[in-house]
Design a protein around this motif. Structure first.
Motif, PDB file in Angstrom:
ATOM      1  N   CYS A   6       0.858  -1.185   0.000  1.00 19.73           N
ATOM      2  CA  CYS A   6       0.000   0.000   0.000  1.00 19.73           C
ATOM      3  C   CYS A   6       0.894   1.236   0.000  1.00 19.73           C
ATOM      4  CB  CYS A   6      -0.897  -0.020   1.235  1.00 19.73           C
ATOM      5  SG  CYS A   6      -1.918   1.448   1.384  1.00 19.73           S
ATOM      6  N   CYS A   8       0.090   4.418  -0.434  1.00 21.77           N
ATOM      7  CA  CYS A   8      -0.441   5.594   0.269  1.00 21.77           C
ATOM      8  C   CYS A   8      -0.031   5.615   1.740  1.00 21.77           C
ATOM      9  CB  CYS A   8      -1.960   5.624   0.200  1.00 21.77           C
ATOM     10  SG  CYS A   8      -2.588   5.796  -1.456  1.00 21.77           S
ATOM     11  N   THR A  38      -6.846   2.465   3.094  1.00 24.38           N
ATOM     12  CA  THR A  38      -7.747   3.487   3.627  1.00 24.38           C
ATOM     13  C   THR A  38      -7.669   4.813   2.870  1.00 24.38           C
ATOM     14  OG1 THR A  38      -6.100   4.064   5.278  1.00 24.38           O
ATOM     15  CG2 THR A  38      -7.802   2.520   5.972  1.00 24.38           C
ATOM     16  N   ALA A  39      -6.795   4.904   1.868  1.00 28.91           N
ATOM     17  CA  ALA A  39      -6.714   6.144   1.085  1.00 28.91           C
ATOM     18  C   ALA A  39      -7.295   5.932  -0.314  1.00 28.91           C
ATOM     19  CB  ALA A  39      -5.289   6.652   1.056  1.00 28.91           C
ATOM     20  N   CYS A  40      -6.455   5.607  -1.298  1.00 28.44           N
ATOM     21  CA  CYS A  40      -6.971   5.479  -2.674  1.00 28.44           C
ATOM     22  C   CYS A  40      -7.648   4.130  -2.935  1.00 28.44           C
ATOM     23  CB  CYS A  40      -5.838   5.670  -3.679  1.00 28.44           C
ATOM     24  SG  CYS A  40      -4.744   4.244  -3.802  1.00 28.44           S
ATOM     25  N   ALA A  41      -7.315   3.136  -2.100  1.00 32.89           N
ATOM     26  CA  ALA A  41      -7.875   1.774  -2.204  1.00 32.89           C
ATOM     27  C   ALA A  41      -7.425   1.011  -3.459  1.00 32.89           C
ATOM     28  CB  ALA A  41      -9.392   1.779  -2.083  1.00 32.89           C
ATOM     29  N   CYS A  43      -4.843  -0.640  -3.689  1.00 35.08           N
ATOM     30  CA  CYS A  43      -4.165  -1.843  -3.226  1.00 35.08           C
ATOM     31  C   CYS A  43      -5.144  -2.891  -2.715  1.00 35.08           C
ATOM     32  CB  CYS A  43      -3.204  -1.475  -2.106  1.00 35.08           C
ATOM     33  SG  CYS A  43      -4.063  -0.687  -0.723  1.00 35.08           S
TER      34      CYS A  43
HETATM   35  S1  FES Z   1      -2.225   2.165  -2.262  1.00 35.14           S
HETATM   36 FE1  FES Z   1      -3.309   1.489  -0.531  1.00 35.14          FE
HETATM   37  S2  FES Z   1      -4.759   3.060  -0.140  1.00 35.14           S
HETATM   38 FE2  FES Z   1      -3.633   3.764  -1.841  1.00 35.14          FE
END
Ligand code: FES
Length: 62
Positions: A6, A8, A38-41, A43
């Protein structure tokens, strides 16, 4: 190189593995413990497949 899953929240494969070792078995629980997804999702799918794989492996060794 750190195996970041992830981007982000800078969550690595190892972080997800640790959360599962500490008792997390679902995506929501891993999210609570590591903040992954929890940000862009973006992942989300990757994280879910890692969880599935690791939870399966954990069950086999129990
Ligand atoms: S890469 Fe995981 S939330 Fe963006």
């Amino acid at each position: 190189m750190k195996d970041i899953i992830c981007k982000c929240n800078n969550v690595s494969y190892h972080d997800i593995e640790s959360a599962i070792k500490e008792g997390a078995t679902t995506y929501d629980e891993v999210q609570d413990m590591t903040l992954c997804g929890t940000a862009c999702a973006n992942c989300e799918d990757t994280v879910k497949s890692i969880i599935e794989e690791l939870v399966k492996t954990n069950r086999k060794t129990e």
